[in-house]
Scaffold this motif. Structure first.
Motif, short mmCIF file in Angstrom:
data_model
loop_
_atom_site.label_atom_id
_atom_site.label_comp_id
_atom_site.label_asym_id
_atom_site.label_seq_id
_atom_site.Cartn_x
_atom_site.Cartn_y
_atom_site.Cartn_z
N LEU A 63 0.73 -1.26 0.00
CA LEU A 63 0.02 -0.06 -0.12
C LEU A 63 1.03 1.17 -0.06
O LEU A 63 0.49 2.20 -0.71
CB LEU A 63 -0.88 -0.15 1.32
N SER A 66 2.09 1.83 -3.57
CA SER A 66 1.15 1.61 -4.75
C SER A 66 1.27 0.41 -5.56
O SER A 66 1.36 0.79 -6.76
CB SER A 66 0.79 2.71 -5.33
N GLN A 68 0.38 -3.13 -7.13
CA GLN A 68 -0.75 -3.78 -7.18
C GLN A 68 -0.54 -5.56 -6.84
O GLN A 68 0.24 -5.93 -7.82
CB GLN A 68 -1.58 -3.64 -8.52
#
Length: 254
Positions: A63, A66, A68
């Motif tokens: 997180l 960022s 995925q």
């Protein structure tokens, strides 16, 4: 040209694909900082079976950066479904995205053919992996960066094993590295003028082309010029921001 290569444009779109099974979460800060020098990480994906406890270390950093996560179950014991998922995604991105280059983060030789295929399509491939990475995968990339250069020094025994080889090498040790000396001297010869002087940038580019895993940090030096100076067999001449290098044998010195 701090590391002996020409940096791409800052807006260079890159796809960063990480094999969570073969990468350490401790490298993420250094990894993404290095990628930022190469271009813009337009896509950042990491692949693995997130139901297993061995990937817990990665979960805490995804997180913040960022990245995925892509879930890939292990359907059959002994078969690496993660590799297959990464390869399929890479090919999809090759044909559907605007990417100029790919960053493949893994120490697994299974990505050798993928790297070759992406380069055949005109894409630049940057590999990131540990020093144990098989040579075929290293050679298949345009440039390969060992992730040990991103690992903080630690007193823990397992960390010492990964950082010892990155300690600063002495002039005597560097002079014994025949492969390194040959690459530098050949690069100088290829880019030199009549007096034997060559700009350091083109010399570094040649060395990287001949050895994709070349990085002055592997020898304990942050810049190519610092490594050249430490060897003690070459002259450096600075004119403003431009650095020239010459084999010291050209002026009759030993």
């Amino acid at each position: 040209m701090a590391n002996g290569h020409k940096a791409p444009d800052s807006e260079y779109p890159l796809a960063v694909l990480i094999d969570a099974d073969n990468a350490n979460p401790n490298i993420v800060n250094g990894l993404l900082s290095e990628v930022a020098k190469l271009g813009v990480a337009s896509v950042k994906r990491i692949y693995g079976d997130w139901t297993t406890p061995n990937l817990a270390g990665w979960k805490s950093v995804l997180l913040d950066h960022s990245i995925q996560p892509i879930q890939q179950f292990r359907y059959t014991s002994g078969k690496n479904a993660t590799d297959s998922a990464m390869i399929i995604d890479a090919m999809d991105l090759l044909y559907s995205g605007p990417f100029k280059g790919f960053c493949i983060v893994s120490s697994d030789s299974d990505f050798t053919r993928l790297a070759s295929r992406l380069r055949e399509a005109g894409k630049v491939v940057y590999g990131f992996g540990e020093m144990k990475t098989p040579k075929p995968f290293v050679a298949a990339c345009d440039r390969f960066i060992y992730t040990e250069v991103f690992t903080p020094q630690s007193t823990e025994s397992e960390e010492i094993a990964t950082t010892t080889s990155l300690s600063k090498q002495s002039s005597k040790e560097l002079r014994r590295n025949a492969k390194l000396l040959l690459a530098i001297r050949t690069g100088i010869e290829a880019a030199s003028d009549d007096d034997g002087w060559a700009q350091l940038g083109p010399v570094g580019s040649y060395v990287v082309k001949s050895s994709p895993d070349f990085d002055p940090r592997n020898y304990g030096y942050q810049k190519f010029s610092e490594l050249i100076d430490a060897i003690g067999l070459f002259e450096l001449q600075r004119t403003g921001s431009v650095v020239h290098v010459r084999d010291i044998r050209r002026n009759g010195s030993k």
